[in-house]
Design an enzyme around this catalytic site. Structure first.
Site, PDB file in Angstrom:
ATOM      1  N   GLY A 130       0.808  -1.216   0.000  1.00 37.49           N
ATOM      2  CA  GLY A 130       0.000   0.000   0.000  1.00 37.49           C
ATOM      3  C   GLY A 130       0.837   1.261   0.000  1.00 37.49           C
ATOM      4  N   SER A 135       2.904  -3.082  -4.890  1.00 40.56           N
ATOM      5  CA  SER A 135       3.046  -4.436  -4.355  1.00 40.56           C
ATOM      6  C   SER A 135       1.952  -5.341  -4.904  1.00 40.56           C
ATOM      7  CB  SER A 135       2.994  -4.413  -2.825  1.00 40.56           C
ATOM      8  OG  SER A 135       1.699  -4.103  -2.358  1.00 40.56           O
ATOM      9  N   ASP A 184       0.885  -0.551 -13.962  1.00 40.28           N
ATOM     10  CA  ASP A 184       1.591  -1.267 -12.898  1.00 40.28           C
ATOM     11  C   ASP A 184       2.039  -2.655 -13.362  1.00 40.28           C
ATOM     12  OD1 ASP A 184       0.971   0.929 -11.467  1.00 40.28           O
ATOM     13  OD2 ASP A 184      -0.383  -0.044 -10.048  1.00 40.28           O
TER      14      ASP A 184
END
Ligand code: ADP
Ligand code: MG
Length: 412
Positions: A130, A135, A184
């Site tokens: 977070g 992650s 991402d």
């Protein structure tokens, strides 16, 4: 075979040990995926714009082996938590459950015709959860790499590259309920050591660009300041950008537009001519997005031409000023971190990263100065705010891959 960077190698060994401790036998494969940072392109993704990112040498590792059943048993060493599910009746757990990222990766690969059977898996990670270093995508990509390492050879055409990134992005949306873009997953999969990556969020065209023969350290400074307001502000900014886009499209009805009309369709000269016709606030948001796209273009050009990381640093500082003044997604703490950073030897440039209103800055720092940079910024920031920043010295790293137990043995 390329030798893994030391941190990934160590972490893969830890995943292997966690698997053995949990399941009482050896893992046959370890999926490894990096985290990522945004170097330029702040809030450009939801405007179908351009981004410059880098995979970093912080990783998630998923050690796995088949278990001769139709069930997946997965253990997160990071969270000290487990999950178990049938492959044939796969559905998301309630929103916020960590295992949805693993379930999503399994579903994405089943969907891509990978002949999955039951397996056991253990997850370890050195990416803060977070913290804006992705992650979640790293976990999805590491899980996908482990599964492909176990069963990919039996697939007619195992998904890879942007196709895999897109499938994992869909999985994060469906299983975790997060309306993320593909950036991402793309960065975690396609990163390259010593390189940045640029992605066009409209066409999904991408390329890697060099950070030079001695790439600078990428130093992430987490301000440690709470971000309660971030979600509401994020939605507000999205709608302000949309407002500017709608107004500019109405003023220019013949302008070519993408499948979803957006600020990306607006050439800079049209914006410059017509910005005074827009409401003040949407005009400033649009100026940030359009100049930010321009900074990514310039950044890619100077890196490709001469690996000019000093020039990239300057563009990052301009980006920060544009976020602070036009997009208004900075905070006093983030501004202070950049101010303190800019007084340190070896600092090339830096900016806030991610949504903003708290969270992290990302800084380029000459490697030999990185340690003292981290110490000085940490000390001065603490004394000025009474907040404790957390600072990580990272480097641009390779994207996700799978290693067999033999690979790991030969590299350790
Ligand atoms: P970020 O991607 O910026 O770190 P997110 O909120 O998108 O932040 O994702 C964080 C979530 O991803 C965690 O709360 C957890 O559910 C999941 N996650 C990430 N890494 C792990 C891990 N090693 N073990 C278990 N869950 C993880
Ligand atoms: Mg995430």
């Amino acid at each position: 075979m390329a030798v893994m960077d030391a941190s990934a190698e160590q972490l893969a060994g830890r995943a292997d040990n966690a698997f053995r401790a949990r399941f009482g036998r050896d893992a046959s494969v370890v999926g490894i995926a990096p985290g990522r940072v945004e170097l330029l392109g702040n809030h450009t993704d939801h405007n179908r714009g351009l981004v410059l990112a880098a995979a970093i040498d912080r990783h998630t590792c998923v050690a796995a082996a088949p278990n001769d059943s139709g069930r997946v048993r997965v253990w997160s060493d990071t969270l000290d938590a487990r999950d178990e599910f049938e492959i044939t009746s796969l559905s998301p757990l309630p929103r916020g459950s960590w295992s949805n990222y693993v379930r999503g990766a399994v579903a994405a690969l089943i969907d891509a015709a990978v002949p999955l059977r039951g397996f056991d898996a253990a997850i370890v990670s050195d990416i803060p959860l977070g913290g804006g270093l992705s992650s979640s995508a790293s976990l999805e990509c590491a899980a996908a790499m482990a599964i492909l390492g176990l069963f990919g050879d039996e697939a007619p055409s195992p998904p890879a590259g942007m196709d895999l990134a897109d499938r994992l992005k869909d999985a994060e949306q469906t299983f975790a309920g997060v309306q993320c873009g593909v950036l991402d997953q793309f960065s975690c999969l396609l990163g390259k050591q010593g390189h940045a990556l640029t992605l066009d969020c409209d066409t999904l065209l991408f390329q890697t660009v060099p950070l030079g023969s001695t790439p600078p350290a990428i130093v992430v400074c987490d301000s440690g300041a709470p971000r309660q307001l971030a979600k509401g502000k994020y939605n507000e900014r999205r709608s302000e950008c949309e407002q500017a886009s709608v107004a500019l499209h109405q003023l220019n009805p013949t302008l070519p537009r993408g499948i979803v009309p957006s600020l990306r369709d607006i050439p800079m000269h049209i914006f410059v001519d017509q910005q005074s016709l827009l409401e003040l606030v949407p005009a400033r948001r649009a100026r940030h997005v359009l100049t930010e796209n321009q900074r990514v273009r310039t950044g890619v050009e100077i890196l490709r031409r001469a690996a000019d990381v000093r020039g990239l640093g300057q563009l990052m500082l301009e980006s920060h000023r544009s976020s602070r003044d036009d997009f208004e997604n900075s905070s006093p703490e983030l501004d202070l971190l950049i101010d303190l950073a800019s007084r340190q030897p070896g600092f090339l440039g830096g900016k806030l990263s991610g949504a903003g209103w708290g969270g992290c800055t990302v800084n380029l720092v000459e490697t030999e100065h990185a340690e003292s940079f981290a110490e000085n910024v940490s000390r001065e920031y603490s004394s000025r705010t009474s907040l404790k920043p957390s600072i990580m010295i990272c480097h641009a790293a390779d994207g996700a891959r799978a290693k067999t137990a033999e690979d790991l043995g030969s590299e350790i």
